[in-house]
Design an enzyme around this catalytic site. Structure first.
Site, PDB file in Angstrom:
ATOM      1  N   VAL A  10       3.417   1.060   0.451  1.00  0.00           N
ATOM      2  CA  VAL A  10       3.436   2.379   0.880  1.00  0.00           C
ATOM      3  C   VAL A  10       4.359   3.142   0.717  1.00  0.00           C
ATOM      4  O   VAL A  10       4.374   4.342   0.722  1.00  0.00           O
ATOM      5  CB  VAL A  10       3.184   1.429   2.356  1.00  0.00           C
ATOM      6  CG1 VAL A  10       3.554   2.760   3.445  1.00  0.00           C
ATOM      7  CG2 VAL A  10       1.861   1.176   2.802  1.00  0.00           C
ATOM      8  N   LEU A 155      -3.507   4.210   4.547  1.00  0.00           N
ATOM      9  CA  LEU A 155      -3.840   4.358   2.701  1.00  0.00           C
ATOM     10  C   LEU A 155      -4.376   2.895   2.512  1.00  0.00           C
ATOM     11  O   LEU A 155      -4.375   1.052   3.059  1.00  0.00           O
ATOM     12  CB  LEU A 155      -2.594   4.133   2.423  1.00  0.00           C
ATOM     13  CG  LEU A 155      -1.669   3.388   1.938  1.00  0.00           C
ATOM     14  CD1 LEU A 155      -2.029   2.747   0.618  1.00  0.00           C
ATOM     15  CD2 LEU A 155       0.091   4.317   1.146  1.00  0.00           C
ATOM     16  N   ARG A 156      -5.516   2.685   1.658  1.00  0.00           N
ATOM     17  CA  ARG A 156      -6.307   1.606   1.360  1.00  0.00           C
ATOM     18  C   ARG A 156      -5.744   1.404  -0.004  1.00  0.00           C
ATOM     19  O   ARG A 156      -5.700   2.104  -0.632  1.00  0.00           O
ATOM     20  CB  ARG A 156      -7.621   1.232   1.193  1.00  0.00           C
ATOM     21  CG  ARG A 156      -8.163   2.028   2.718  1.00  0.00           C
ATOM     22  CD  ARG A 156      -9.765   2.390   2.571  1.00  0.00           C
ATOM     23  NE  ARG A 156      -9.601   4.072   1.366  1.00  0.00           N
ATOM     24  CZ  ARG A 156     -11.016   4.610   1.605  1.00  0.00           C
ATOM     25  NH1 ARG A 156     -12.105   3.516   1.429  1.00  0.00           N
ATOM     26  NH2 ARG A 156     -10.316   5.787   0.460  1.00  0.00           N
ATOM     27  N   LYS A 206      -3.047   1.918  14.644  1.00  0.00           N
ATOM     28  CA  LYS A 206      -3.006   1.335  13.473  1.00  0.00           C
ATOM     29  C   LYS A 206      -4.071  -0.008  13.886  1.00  0.00           C
ATOM     30  O   LYS A 206      -4.749  -0.756  12.684  1.00  0.00           O
ATOM     31  CB  LYS A 206      -1.782   0.979  12.836  1.00  0.00           C
ATOM     32  CG  LYS A 206      -1.481   0.020  12.080  1.00  0.00           C
ATOM     33  CD  LYS A 206      -2.173   0.860  10.409  1.00  0.00           C
ATOM     34  CE  LYS A 206      -2.194  -0.507   9.214  1.00  0.00           C
ATOM     35  NZ  LYS A 206      -2.764   0.651   8.617  1.00  0.00           N
ATOM     36  N   ASN A 210      -7.237  -1.925  12.001  1.00  0.00           N
ATOM     37  CA  ASN A 210      -6.999  -3.027  11.467  1.00  0.00           C
ATOM     38  C   ASN A 210      -8.193  -4.290  12.144  1.00  0.00           C
ATOM     39  O   ASN A 210      -8.809  -4.561  11.016  1.00  0.00           O
ATOM     40  CB  ASN A 210      -5.926  -3.911  10.848  1.00  0.00           C
ATOM     41  CG  ASN A 210      -5.705  -2.486   9.363  1.00  0.00           C
ATOM     42  OD1 ASN A 210      -5.839  -1.333   8.612  1.00  0.00           O
ATOM     43  ND2 ASN A 210      -4.268  -2.853   8.845  1.00  0.00           N
ATOM     44  N   GLY A 262     -19.806 -11.549   2.838  1.00  0.00           N
ATOM     45  CA  GLY A 262     -18.902 -12.295   1.201  1.00  0.00           C
ATOM     46  C   GLY A 262     -18.432 -13.368   1.930  1.00  0.00           C
ATOM     47  O   GLY A 262     -18.886 -14.120   2.415  1.00  0.00           O
ATOM     48  N   GLY A 266      -9.060 -11.119   3.206  1.00  0.00           N
ATOM     49  CA  GLY A 266      -7.713 -11.165   2.517  1.00  0.00           C
ATOM     50  C   GLY A 266      -7.039  -9.956   2.227  1.00  0.00           C
ATOM     51  O   GLY A 266      -7.528  -9.082   3.075  1.00  0.00           O
ATOM     52  N   CYS A 269      -3.436  -6.746   4.906  1.00  0.00           N
ATOM     53  CA  CYS A 269      -3.276  -6.213   5.815  1.00  0.00           C
ATOM     54  C   CYS A 269      -4.000  -7.118   7.108  1.00  0.00           C
ATOM     55  O   CYS A 269      -3.617  -7.563   8.104  1.00  0.00           O
ATOM     56  CB  CYS A 269      -3.713  -4.850   5.794  1.00  0.00           C
ATOM     57  SG  CYS A 269      -2.448  -3.600   4.610  1.00  0.00           S
ATOM     58  N   LYS A 272      -3.036 -10.378   8.564  1.00  0.00           N
ATOM     59  CA  LYS A 272      -1.638 -10.423   8.976  1.00  0.00           C
ATOM     60  C   LYS A 272      -1.739  -9.527  10.319  1.00  0.00           C
ATOM     61  O   LYS A 272      -1.136  -9.932  11.438  1.00  0.00           O
ATOM     62  CB  LYS A 272      -0.604 -10.250   8.537  1.00  0.00           C
ATOM     63  CG  LYS A 272       0.319  -9.193   7.932  1.00  0.00           C
ATOM     64  CD  LYS A 272       1.189  -8.299   7.447  1.00  0.00           C
ATOM     65  CE  LYS A 272       1.501  -7.435   6.765  1.00  0.00           C
ATOM     66  NZ  LYS A 272       1.681  -6.487   8.004  1.00  0.00           N
TER      67      LYS A 272
HETATM   68  N1  LIG Z   1      -0.571  -2.371   1.128  1.00  0.00           N
HETATM   69  C1  LIG Z   1      -0.911  -1.821   2.270  1.00  0.00           C
HETATM   70  O1  LIG Z   1      -2.409  -1.466   1.731  1.00  0.00           O
HETATM   71  C2  LIG Z   1      -0.815  -1.627   3.627  1.00  0.00           C
HETATM   72  C3  LIG Z   1      -1.397  -0.157   4.304  1.00  0.00           C
HETATM   73  C4  LIG Z   1      -1.099  -0.085   5.694  1.00  0.00           C
HETATM   74  C5  LIG Z   1       0.204  -0.010   5.725  1.00  0.00           C
HETATM   75  N2  LIG Z   1       0.791  -1.298   5.137  1.00  0.00           N
HETATM   76  C6  LIG Z   1       2.196  -1.605   5.942  1.00  0.00           C
HETATM   77  O2  LIG Z   1       2.805  -1.142   5.374  1.00  0.00           O
HETATM   78  C7  LIG Z   1       4.288  -2.309   5.017  1.00  0.00           C
HETATM   79  C8  LIG Z   1       4.705  -2.545   3.408  1.00  0.00           C
HETATM   80  O3  LIG Z   1       3.481  -2.524   2.828  1.00  0.00           O
HETATM   81  P1  LIG Z   1       3.381  -2.831   1.707  1.00  0.00           P
HETATM   82  O4  LIG Z   1       2.201  -3.379   1.054  1.00  0.00           O
HETATM   83  O5  LIG Z   1       3.556  -1.804   1.160  1.00  0.00           O
HETATM   84  O6  LIG Z   1       4.343  -4.269   1.092  1.00  0.00           O
HETATM   85  P2  LIG Z   1       5.356  -4.602  -0.171  1.00  0.00           P
HETATM   86  O7  LIG Z   1       5.727  -5.535  -0.121  1.00  0.00           O
HETATM   87  O8  LIG Z   1       4.698  -3.661  -1.378  1.00  0.00           O
HETATM   88  O9  LIG Z   1       7.155  -3.431   0.144  1.00  0.00           O
HETATM   89  C9  LIG Z   1       7.968  -3.820   0.416  1.00  0.00           C
HETATM   90  C10 LIG Z   1       9.421  -3.344  -0.035  1.00  0.00           C
HETATM   91  O10 LIG Z   1      10.261  -3.391   1.017  1.00  0.00           O
HETATM   92  C11 LIG Z   1      11.280  -3.660   0.714  1.00  0.00           C
HETATM   93  N3  LIG Z   1      12.422  -4.360   1.215  1.00  0.00           N
HETATM   94  C12 LIG Z   1      12.483  -4.886   2.442  1.00  0.00           C
HETATM   95  N4  LIG Z   1      13.497  -5.391   2.595  1.00  0.00           N
HETATM   96  C13 LIG Z   1      13.966  -4.031   2.347  1.00  0.00           C
HETATM   97  C14 LIG Z   1      14.875  -3.273   2.749  1.00  0.00           C
HETATM   98  N5  LIG Z   1      15.806  -3.809   3.823  1.00  0.00           N
HETATM   99  N6  LIG Z   1      15.990  -2.314   2.248  1.00  0.00           N
HETATM  100  C15 LIG Z   1      15.370  -1.322   1.236  1.00  0.00           C
HETATM  101  N7  LIG Z   1      13.873  -1.925   0.714  1.00  0.00           N
HETATM  102  C16 LIG Z   1      13.338  -3.153   1.671  1.00  0.00           C
HETATM  103  C17 LIG Z   1      10.869  -4.713  -0.808  1.00  0.00           C
HETATM  104  O11 LIG Z   1      11.465  -5.103  -1.776  1.00  0.00           O
HETATM  105  C18 LIG Z   1       9.848  -4.062  -0.987  1.00  0.00           C
HETATM  106  O12 LIG Z   1       9.660  -3.939  -1.991  1.00  0.00           O
HETATM  107  C19 LIG Z   1       4.037  -3.137   5.604  1.00  0.00           C
HETATM  108  O13 LIG Z   1       4.099  -3.585   7.451  1.00  0.00           O
HETATM  109  C20 LIG Z   1       2.337  -2.947   5.744  1.00  0.00           C
HETATM  110  O14 LIG Z   1       1.660  -3.830   6.902  1.00  0.00           O
HETATM  111  C21 LIG Z   1       0.225  -1.862   4.508  1.00  0.00           C
END
Ligand SMILES: NC(=O)c1ccc[n+]([C@@H]2O[C@H](COP(=O)([O-])OP(=O)(O)OC[C@H]3O[C@@H](n4cnc5c(N)ncnc54)[C@H](O)[C@@H]3O)[C@@H](O)[C@H]2O)c1
Length: 417
Positions: A10, A155-156, A206, A210, A262, A266, A269, A272
């Site tokens: 993200v 985003l997906r 949100k 989900n 399916g 998993g 998103c 959790k």
């Molecule tokens: N992955 C998805 O498809 C998606 C879609 C929508 C929303 N989200 C939400 O967005 C959030 C992030 O998801 P993601 O998939 O990008 O996670 P991710 O694990 O890929 O990235 C999180 C990043 O944050 C960094 N981080 C942690 N603590 C930190 C700090 N104190 N300072 C700086 N950096 C720090 C980590 O090192 C990591 O690189 C989550 O809450 C998730 O639920 C994810």
């Protein structure tokens, strides 16, 4: 100028997306290895377009910093995109959010007003009841010294760039207008409907999204189990016919893909976030039976797969697992059904498991270290097994159906006719 904290799926997409829109963006992450890769122009996961965009904007509109102070000093708006994984009880772990806020506020010099935007997914009421008091305990008056908003991301994975750049809607949760206005102005050029709502409403929207998707999948999966137990039902055809109902028309065609059976949902998103909303509802004295059912059916699906295979294959035989990523066109293996299913087979004494995935083998190996063999290509896997279990609907498995179908196939993604 904008700072983005957390450069995962993200955060990196957000940072590059805003750079593409012409903003100067600072990126900061605590993961040194990730930062090093990014500063060399490489992204640490698979996501279309991001590599090109990183190399286009790196050190021009997008600067990755070690020094958070420099980023905070120069930014008016700071997006938090850190992870919010599940705790054992299913609630959202907010530790990364609090740590990030502590580091950011340590860099803020009053009276320079900065707006914090929580983009991470957090359960409804978290910003108002947990984050706001946390910031105020650090000596800042929210709305006066510091702005606080949330801005959930929809985003997906696999479409992160397209979804970020062409969103269906922008949702901004705010407590006071000034901060909401800041965030709204950043999104003006996206030309999509912008909804400014209360903090709790934005967070809730949100989860509404989900948990609907999770429920649709569990609905389809439960129906597939009912059909299997009754027998002589063409499950794939049944769902294809269901999708012909006129009332689906006009709905984005991707929505129907969630109403399709399916082997369980998993990824980072749906599991959790569904668990977190169940937990949050329970904490607020409401027991959400449908969502609990959604999660139960998801577990049942994985158990069904294990028992189904175990009922038809002896322990000594070789089983080929096709697909490790939680969905096709992704190398994300977080909470992937393949992990639980392989675990289940191992527990039942199946020792000859060979797995193949077009993209996610290394990630799966590193994350789970299971005692199984991996095959670097489909052909060599097929040479070693009589049974294959399809757990991810990769195109490659559709394109090679002729050779795959020579084996005994367990098609748990319903890709074949
Ligand atoms: N992955 C998805 O498809 C998606 C879609 C929508 C929303 N989200 C939400 O967005 C959030 C992030 O998801 P993601 O998939 O990008 O996670 P991710 O694990 O890929 O990235 C999180 C990043 O944050 C960094 N981080 C942690 N603590 C930190 C700090 N104190 N300072 C700086 N950096 C720090 C980590 O090192 C990591 O690189 C989550 O809450 C998730 O639920 C994810």
């Amino acid at each position: 100028m904008i700072t983005v904290i957390g450069l995962g799926f993200v955060g990196l997409t957000t940072a590059l997306g805003f750079s593409d829109k012409g903003y100067s963006v600072y990126g900061y992450d605590i993961d040194q290895k990730k930062k090093e890769m990014l500063t060399k122009g490489n992204i640490p996961f698979y996501e279309p377009y991001l590599n090109e965009k990183l190399n286009q904007h790196l050190n021009i509109g997008f600067k990755i910093v070690d020094d958070l102070q420099e980023a905070v000093d120069n930014s008016e708006v700071i997006f938090l995109c850190v992870g919010t994984p599940s705790k054992i009880d299913g609630s959202a772990h907010l530790g990364y959010i609090f740590d990030a806020i502590k580091s950011i506020t340590a860099c803020i010099k009053k009276p320079n007003f900065k707006v914090l935007v929580i983009k991470s997914t957090i359960p409804p009421s978290t910003t108002s009841e947990r984050i706001k008091p946390y910031i105020e305990n650090l000596g800042f008056k929210v709305g006066v010294d510091i702005g606080l908003t949330n801005n959930p991301e929809f985003l997906r994975e696999g479409y992160a760039w397209e979804d970020f750049m062409n969103p269906d809607r922008i949702v901004i949760g705010q407590e006071e207008d000034k901060s909401g206005q800041y965030v709204e102005s950043i999104y003006q050029s996206f030309n999509v409907p912008i909804y400014r709502v209360s903090l709790n409403t934005a967070e809730f929207i949100k989860y509404l999204s989900n948990t609907l998707l999770a429920t649709l999948i569990s609905f389809a999966n439960e129906q597939s189990l009912i059909a299997k137990y009754i027998g002589d039902i063409d499950i794939k055809k049944s769902f294809q016919v269901l999708h012909l109902d006129k009332r689906w028309f006009g709905a984005p065609s991707n929505m129907t893909s969630y109403v399709y059976p399916g082997c369980g949902f998993g990824g980072y998103c749906l599991p959790k976030d569904t668990m977190a909303l169940v937990n949050q509802a329970l904490k607020n004295s409401y027991s959400p039976e449908l969502l609990k059912g959604t999660l139960n059916v998801n577990e049942t699906m994985k158990e069904f797969v294990v028992n189904d295979v175990a009922g038809k294959v002896t322990e000594k035989e070789h089983i080929g697992i096709l697909g490790l990523a939680f969905k096709p066109n992704s190398n994300d293996i977080r909470d992937t059904p393949a992990k639980s299913i392989i675990d289940g087979l191992l527990r039942k004494g199946y020792k000859n498991i060979i797995a193949y995935d077009p993209m996610a083998i290394e990630e799966f190996k590193e994350a789970y270290s299971l005692p199984i063999e991996y095959s670097s290509d489909l052909k060599s896997l097929l040479a070693k097994v009589n049974h294959v279990v399809i757990l991810t609907a990769w195109d490659e498995f559709l394109l090679n159906q002729e050779s795959i179908k020579k084996k005994n196939v367990f098609d748990y993604r319903y890709i074949y006719d």
